[in-house]
Motif scaffolding. Sequence first.
Motif, short mmCIF file in Angstrom:
data_model
loop_
_atom_site.label_atom_id
_atom_site.label_comp_id
_atom_site.label_asym_id
_atom_site.label_seq_id
_atom_site.Cartn_x
_atom_site.Cartn_y
_atom_site.Cartn_z
N PHE A 153 0.82 -1.21 0.00
CA PHE A 153 0.00 0.00 0.00
C PHE A 153 0.85 1.26 0.00
O PHE A 153 0.51 2.25 -0.66
N ALA A 154 1.98 1.22 0.71
CA ALA A 154 2.87 2.38 0.68
C ALA A 154 3.34 2.65 -0.74
O ALA A 154 3.37 3.79 -1.20
N SER A 155 3.66 1.58 -1.49
CA SER A 155 4.12 1.75 -2.86
C SER A 155 2.99 2.17 -3.79
O SER A 155 3.21 2.93 -4.72
N LEU A 156 1.79 1.65 -3.52
CA LEU A 156 0.67 2.00 -4.40
C LEU A 156 0.37 3.49 -4.33
O LEU A 156 -0.01 4.10 -5.34
N LYS A 157 0.55 4.09 -3.15
CA LYS A 157 0.30 5.52 -3.03
C LYS A 157 1.26 6.31 -3.90
O LYS A 157 0.87 7.27 -4.56
N VAL A 158 2.53 5.91 -3.91
CA VAL A 158 3.50 6.56 -4.78
C VAL A 158 3.16 6.26 -6.23
O VAL A 158 3.18 7.14 -7.10
N GLY A 159 2.81 5.00 -6.49
CA GLY A 159 2.55 4.55 -7.86
C GLY A 159 1.39 5.26 -8.51
O GLY A 159 1.45 5.62 -9.69
N VAL A 160 0.34 5.51 -7.75
CA VAL A 160 -0.85 6.11 -8.36
C VAL A 160 -0.57 7.58 -8.73
O VAL A 160 -1.02 8.06 -9.78
#
Lengths: 281, 312
Positions: free
Chosen positions: B236-243
Amino acid sequence: MPELVEARMTTTPPQARPEASGRAPVISARDLSLTYETADGPVHALSHIDLDIRPGEFVSLIGPSGCGKTTLLRVIADLETATGGEITVNGVSPHDARLKRSYGYVFQAPALYPWRTIARNVALPLEIMGFSKAEREERVGRNLDLVNLKGFERKFPWQLSGGMQQRASIARALSFDPDLLLMDEPFGALDEIVRDKLNEQLLRLWDVTGKTVVFVTHSIPEAVFLSTRIVVMSPRPGRIHDIIPCDFPRDRTLEIRETQGFIDIANRVRHGLREGHSYVD
Amino acid sequence: MSTEAASLPRAAAPPRPGVWAGLWEGHALPVVVVSLLIVALWYVGAVAMNADLQRSAFENAGQKTWTTAELVAGTLAQERPRLPAPHQVAEELWKTVVDTAPTSKRSLVYHAGITLSATVLGFLFGSVLGILLAVLIVHVRSLERSLMPWIVASQTIPIVALAPMIVIILNQLDVTGVVPKAAIAAYLSFFPVTVGMVKGLRSPDPLQLDLMRTYSASRLQTFLALRVPSSVPFLFASLKVGVAAALVGTVVAELTQSADGGFGARLLAGSYYGQTVQIWAALFAAALCACLLIAVVAFADRIVLRRMGYTR
């Protein structure tokens, strides 16, 4: 080992009926050694270990840090591999014994998975080993009951105290009903009051289930209170210094610690530890 | 990460104050102060940057003298200022978001729809790709050495240079519409997911792994019962950056593929015609959309982590 050889010759092969024969060792180590190669030269974690542990025994491994007691337990569990000598668990190599899931291991820390509830943590080995859902539920309930954790099924690990977490980890190790329980300082991180309580509970559990327990500790009273035999180990190289039999009645309580018999054995363990410890380094 | 955030405020105040009072004591005051400061600086900047233009405007209009008040008022009301004032951007946003029908090409809602669809599609592509790469890297040791340098290198190329090439190549292959833009969004968003998931899948400690070993669990069982759940907070931490990266990728792609519309096209049109107010309005709308997307991911994060017992 003349009596052992005799027992083997007169009864059916121990591999066929390991529990029934009564004397066939669950764990048998011969001249076992483990040497780590490090940059500073070899480290002799275990050296010339000879040890037989029979069904139903409660054997404590005691010694100062670095004496190889945890390493020996990990070799039995096939979490480490010995570099010399022989060892069998239930008559086969530790590797095969591990594949047959013949032991439950309780670590120093509870090692509960934080995303699983207590019930699902206890069910973890059952899921891995493919037990049916009904069987899982029955065993989880029974084993949580055994460690006095009924009613905490749906709690997450962080909602439990350290002692309760460790009890949950014991229930987890018992859930698939292994005959052999390997415990690596399971109560080392707990305070003395909780530890006493858990010691009594563990003893009762051992008495009821008749399991073989190998128990690593650095507490003399704990070892004397729990064990049928105490293996005193000493460091550099890690070796067995003395093996002390310890025959208190199976239904003993903590009061036994005030008896002369208890104090005598504790003293013998203490002397053993003192002799085995070299202060040269 | 989540545990710290969650445990700190709960541990403190026993009697719960009202929601607004709590906000005020907690974050509201600094947030308001910083926002006001930025707006104030912005106004000062707008006056300073537009003053020259305004003076020549006065001169062209034949006006020989002017007061400071007139000058300031003028700098904040130009049609094509160097730096539009906050209220001009706000007016433009209101006009293009609320007052214009969402079907109109002059509506920012229309363009937001185009950008968001490509962003979400690219984000999904990128996340799946990122997770797959991480799983491969964690399970095949040689891939870390062979694949990781390329993955890192892929992110060192400026996306503005790469996006037109990808769009043109895909157009040559008759791939048009949302896909080329989504491809560029995915190109930017897979990377944080890969890096985060590699870390997450490797996060189980030796004890947790030893436990699986004592059960003689298979690699697949260890993966599903231990590595995957351990990696969820990292995911989830990466998804926030990814989005957020996906939105940037889409906007850059729209600069090339501007006929389709979207915030990128809007920025490009604005810069063609010197419509600075329009550019700033589009920028703000894009930033708001990014915030919205991150909020959605953060919401999912909270729900999932709470259900998994990570959050107290």
